[in-house]
Design a protein around this motif. Structure first.
Motif, PDB file in Angstrom:
ATOM      1  N   SER A 102       6.347  -4.182  -6.800  1.00  0.00           N
ATOM      2  CA  SER A 102       7.657  -3.764  -5.923  1.00  0.00           C
ATOM      3  C   SER A 102       7.419  -1.802  -5.887  1.00  0.00           C
ATOM      4  CB  SER A 102       8.856  -4.057  -6.792  1.00  0.00           C
ATOM      5  OG  SER A 102       9.056  -2.934  -7.933  1.00  0.00           O
ATOM      6  N   TRP A 103       8.080  -1.781  -4.659  1.00  0.00           N
ATOM      7  CA  TRP A 103       7.894  -0.196  -4.691  1.00  0.00           C
ATOM      8  C   TRP A 103       8.698   0.496  -5.710  1.00  0.00           C
ATOM      9  CZ3 TRP A 103       4.949   2.841  -2.268  1.00  0.00           C
ATOM     10  CH2 TRP A 103       5.378   4.181  -1.910  1.00  0.00           C
ATOM     11  N   ARG A 104       9.816  -0.054  -6.019  1.00  0.00           N
ATOM     12  CA  ARG A 104      10.351   1.009  -7.267  1.00  0.00           C
ATOM     13  C   ARG A 104       9.348   1.140  -8.471  1.00  0.00           C
ATOM     14  NH1 ARG A 104      15.824   1.208  -6.359  1.00  0.00           N
ATOM     15  NH2 ARG A 104      16.809  -0.579  -4.848  1.00  0.00           N
ATOM     16  N   ARG A 105       8.633   0.038  -8.887  1.00  0.00           N
ATOM     17  CA  ARG A 105       7.765   0.133  -9.864  1.00  0.00           C
ATOM     18  C   ARG A 105       6.753   1.296  -9.421  1.00  0.00           C
ATOM     19  NH1 ARG A 105       8.377  -4.916 -14.034  1.00  0.00           N
ATOM     20  NH2 ARG A 105      10.759  -5.053 -13.742  1.00  0.00           N
ATOM     21  N   VAL A 106       6.411   1.207  -8.243  1.00  0.00           N
ATOM     22  CA  VAL A 106       5.452   2.149  -7.960  1.00  0.00           C
ATOM     23  C   VAL A 106       5.858   3.693  -8.087  1.00  0.00           C
ATOM     24  CG1 VAL A 106       4.048   3.315  -5.967  1.00  0.00           C
ATOM     25  CG2 VAL A 106       4.186   0.624  -6.050  1.00  0.00           C
ATOM     26  N   LEU A 107       7.064   4.091  -7.763  1.00  0.00           N
ATOM     27  CA  LEU A 107       7.599   5.233  -7.805  1.00  0.00           C
ATOM     28  C   LEU A 107       7.940   5.651  -9.326  1.00  0.00           C
ATOM     29  CD1 LEU A 107      10.402   5.085  -4.963  1.00  0.00           C
ATOM     30  CD2 LEU A 107       8.082   6.300  -5.057  1.00  0.00           C
ATOM     31  N   ALA A 108       8.576   4.505 -10.320  1.00  0.00           N
ATOM     32  CA  ALA A 108       8.582   4.796 -11.520  1.00  0.00           C
ATOM     33  C   ALA A 108       7.244   5.110 -12.343  1.00  0.00           C
ATOM     34  CB  ALA A 108       9.203   3.461 -12.198  1.00  0.00           C
ATOM     35  N   GLY A 125       6.143  14.098   3.456  1.00  0.00           N
ATOM     36  CA  GLY A 125       7.519  13.667   3.389  1.00  0.00           C
ATOM     37  C   GLY A 125       8.056  12.503   2.417  1.00  0.00           C
ATOM     38  N   ILE A 126       8.887  11.625   2.774  1.00  0.00           N
ATOM     39  CA  ILE A 126       9.137  10.681   1.869  1.00  0.00           C
ATOM     40  C   ILE A 126       8.172   9.725   1.629  1.00  0.00           C
ATOM     41  CG2 ILE A 126      10.927   8.784   1.618  1.00  0.00           C
ATOM     42  CD1 ILE A 126      12.792  10.484   3.060  1.00  0.00           C
ATOM     43  N   PRO A 127       7.699   9.370   0.228  1.00  0.00           N
ATOM     44  CA  PRO A 127       6.766   8.282   0.181  1.00  0.00           C
ATOM     45  C   PRO A 127       7.284   6.823   0.537  1.00  0.00           C
ATOM     46  CG  PRO A 127       7.262   9.547  -1.917  1.00  0.00           C
ATOM     47  CD  PRO A 127       8.414   9.918  -0.924  1.00  0.00           C
ATOM     48  N   ARG A 128       6.203   6.427   1.251  1.00  0.00           N
ATOM     49  CA  ARG A 128       6.304   5.124   2.147  1.00  0.00           C
ATOM     50  C   ARG A 128       5.302   4.065   1.746  1.00  0.00           C
ATOM     51  NH1 ARG A 128       9.922   5.638   6.895  1.00  0.00           N
ATOM     52  NH2 ARG A 128      10.217   8.111   7.421  1.00  0.00           N
ATOM     53  N   PRO A 129       5.947   2.913   1.569  1.00  0.00           N
ATOM     54  CA  PRO A 129       4.812   1.822   1.417  1.00  0.00           C
ATOM     55  C   PRO A 129       4.537   1.149   2.767  1.00  0.00           C
ATOM     56  CG  PRO A 129       6.807   0.875   0.944  1.00  0.00           C
ATOM     57  CD  PRO A 129       7.257   2.390   1.535  1.00  0.00           C
ATOM     58  N   GLY A 130       3.366   0.245   2.671  1.00  0.00           N
ATOM     59  CA  GLY A 130       3.061  -0.471   3.670  1.00  0.00           C
ATOM     60  C   GLY A 130       2.918  -1.917   3.393  1.00  0.00           C
ATOM     61  N   LEU A 131       3.568  -2.987   4.026  1.00  0.00           N
ATOM     62  CA  LEU A 131       3.631  -4.213   3.347  1.00  0.00           C
ATOM     63  C   LEU A 131       2.638  -4.926   4.394  1.00  0.00           C
ATOM     64  CD1 LEU A 131       4.940  -6.383   1.445  1.00  0.00           C
ATOM     65  CD2 LEU A 131       6.628  -6.705   3.270  1.00  0.00           C
ATOM     66  N   PHE A 162       0.938  -1.279   0.119  1.00  0.00           N
ATOM     67  CA  PHE A 162       0.191   0.066   0.077  1.00  0.00           C
ATOM     68  C   PHE A 162       0.978   1.215  -0.174  1.00  0.00           C
ATOM     69  CE2 PHE A 162      -2.611  -3.332   1.715  1.00  0.00           C
ATOM     70  CZ  PHE A 162      -3.917  -2.943   1.382  1.00  0.00           C
ATOM     71  N   ARG A 163       0.461   2.294  -0.750  1.00  0.00           N
ATOM     72  CA  ARG A 163       1.061   3.717  -0.700  1.00  0.00           C
ATOM     73  C   ARG A 163       0.554   4.247   0.606  1.00  0.00           C
ATOM     74  NH1 ARG A 163       2.948   6.992  -4.851  1.00  0.00           N
ATOM     75  NH2 ARG A 163       1.651   5.794  -6.354  1.00  0.00           N
TER      76      ARG A 163
END
Length: 546
Positions: free
Chosen positions: A533-539, A459-465, A453-454
């Motif tokens: 993946s979180w990287r792909r969310v950011l991308a 602040g810095i974007p963070r995910p929740g696993l 989850f986003r």
């Protein structure tokens, strides 16, 4: 076929055996040496008969280090002249062929060394690799070919092809044998201006255990027999590693084309151009034509080529944030001797499609057997990784080959911690992990069912696993870090709610500590599990490919 150009007498071999250390890691192992590396008392011809009177007074540094480990050189092997070729046919001493078929090329330029190992003459042989010469003949003869990081093994005592790219390589029947040889040869050599010392700790982004494998997205330009074998290899990789990720290899292939379409032929001319005149039967005409073309490269071309290579290197870098190693076929096919004779430049150029970029981009590689084609010819794949990933890369190759390979365990006082968001390599909070000595242990994925989850907030974007539920069957990408215990406490005291520390089940069924979020805390958060993946969310958020 001509495998050997010069050999010690048996009396001389036994004399070296008597003087070799009896307790070294390679005690009593006889080895062959490609004839562009010096061996004391034997000529170094680089497959040019005009150099037959060039008798070496001392061993090349790599040869000397193997000898110090107890190994015994026995002679010099045939090669594509001046290490210019991937076919094994460009030698006035005669062509080599694959041990699997007399009508198929052996691969080059380290042809004789690979064949000597494949047919059992010696268990170990040295080659070199500028464009793929330590990997192509390994693939064509069903053996292991190790191409280390540039500068890890000294090239002092080598008659160069391209000094900035040349690497000394090892051919063996197993990864374990090759690892022993590489460990014996590796080490900084102040007498070699291209030598580099391996860092005490691997560079950031290199995991201790390589478990995420990249393969090219989309079809490859492979001959039918190779294509079927490649598809089987990709299917097998999904059973050997934690995950197989498709990536765009366009910039890698563009870099490969620079080796001959760019200014690097000038470096070959600088290395051995003075030996190409006058012409005569002692010179291979194709090698001579390729190297003499380097005379016409001007300084502006060189700097334009270096600029283009820098652009392509930068374009490849994002791949290494998501994966550990890139698996590729070593070659697009396995040509016949007749096909090479009909088109010596074109066939050779195609063989370097998937190998030429490795040294240009400063990567390490190892070629390993990957079964046989339907016609019985051997098929080989290569695993490629960033510079100084040599040891974990050999672990990955050993895992592929079914050889024993134990995962490194954390030392006392350290724990494994899974991260899925801003603490990932290269992301904003990764520096926190590095600041207290954490090391990347492995990239992997969670077990099936996890969701990502986003989380809302400034602040810095963070995910929740979040564990459990109906998340992706393939799991969510995570990095597992080897962290000092006090560092975990420091992190726990600073992570904001609703993040917390819990247990994360990984794709292989093991469980480690990790940052997780309870399901009730994500009611107002966006479910981004579909990205994996979180990287792909950011991308996706910034429009980048991914």
């Amino acid at each position: 076929m001509t495998v050997w150009i010069n050999r010690y007498s048996e009396e001389r071999v036994r004399a070296r055996e008597r003087s070799a250390p009896a307790d070294g890691p390679l005690a009593g192992v006889r080895f062959a040496v490609k004839d562009n590396l010096d061996v004391a008392g034997l000529p170094t011809t680089a497959a040019c008969p005009a150099l037959a009177d060039r008798v070496a007074e001392a061993d090349a540094e790599a040869v000397a280090r193997l000898a110090a480990a107890g190994a015994v050189p026995v002679g010099k092997t045939n090669m594509d002249q001046f290490a210019t070729g991937l076919v094994g046919t460009r030698s006035p001493y005669g062509a080599c062929h694959s041990v699997f078929a007399a009508d198929r090329v052996s691969g080059g330029s380290s042809s004789g060394s690979a064949v000597a190992v494949a047919r059992g003459d010696v268990p170990l042989a040295l080659g070199t690799d500028t464009a793929g010469s330590g990997r192509v003949p390994a693939a064509f003869n069903g053996i292991v070919g190790i191409k280390p990081t540039r500068g890890l093994v000294s090239t002092r005592g080598l008659l160069p092809a391209c000094r900035s790219l040349d690497c000394v390589t090892a051919f063996t029947r197993t990864v374990a044998e090759g690892r022993t040889a590489l460990r014996a040869m590796a080490g900084f050599d102040p007498g070699d201006p291209w030598s580099r010392a391996a860092p005490a700790v691997p560079p950031p982004g290199i995991a201790a255990s390589l478990r995420i494998v990249a393969v090219p997205a989309g079809p490859l330009d492979l001959d039918p027999g190779h294509d079927a074998a490649w598809q089987a290899a990709v299917a097998r990789a999904r059973t050997v590693f934690d995950a197989v990720v498709e990536v765009d290899i366009t910039p890698f292939l563009a870099a490969a084309r620079l080796l001959y379409a760019g200014p690097w032929p000038a470096e070959r001319f600088a290395a051995f151009g003075a030996l190409l005149t006058p012409d005569g039967p002692h010179l291979d005409p194709t090698v001579r034509r390729i190297a003499l073309a380097g005379r016409d490269v001007d300084g502006a071309d060189v700097f334009a080529g270096l600029d283009r290579l820098a652009e392509l290197r930068r374009a490849t870098e994002p791949v290494w944030w998501e994966v550990d190693t890139l698996m590729l076929p070593v070659t697009p096919g396995h040509p016949t001797l007749a096909e090479v004779a009909a088109d010596p430049v074109g066939v050779n150029a195609r063989l370097g499609t998937y190998t030429n970029f490795v040294n240009l981009l400063d990567l390490a590689a190892v070629a390993v057997p990957a079964g046989t084609r339907a016609d019985g010819l051997p098929f080989g794949v290569q695993f490629v990784a960033p510079a100084f990933a040599d040891e974990p890369l050999l672990d990955a190759a050993a895992r592929w080959c079914g050889e024993p390979c134990a995962d490194p365990a954390p030392a006392p006082g350290r724990v494994l911690l899974a991260v899925a968001g801003a603490h990932l390599s290269g992301l904003p909070l990764n520096g926190q992990l590095l600041s207290f000595g954490a090391r990347l242990h492995r990239r992997t994925r969670t077990a099936a069912g996890y969701r990502l989850f986003r989380l809302p907030g400034p602040g810095i974007p963070r995910p929740g696993l979040v564990a459990g539920g109906d998340g992706l069957a393939a799991g969510i990408a995570v990095e597992v870090w080897d962290v000092p215990e006090q560092g975990v406490g420091w992190l726990l005291s600073r992570i904001p709610a609703p993040l917390g520390l819990g247990r994360v089940t990984l794709a292989d069924g093991t469980s480690v500590a990790g940052f997780v979020t309870v399901e009730g805390a994500v009611r107002d958060a966006e479910d981004v599990s579909r990205y994996g993946s979180w990287r792909r969310v950011l991308a996706a958020a910034d429009g980048s490919p991914g």
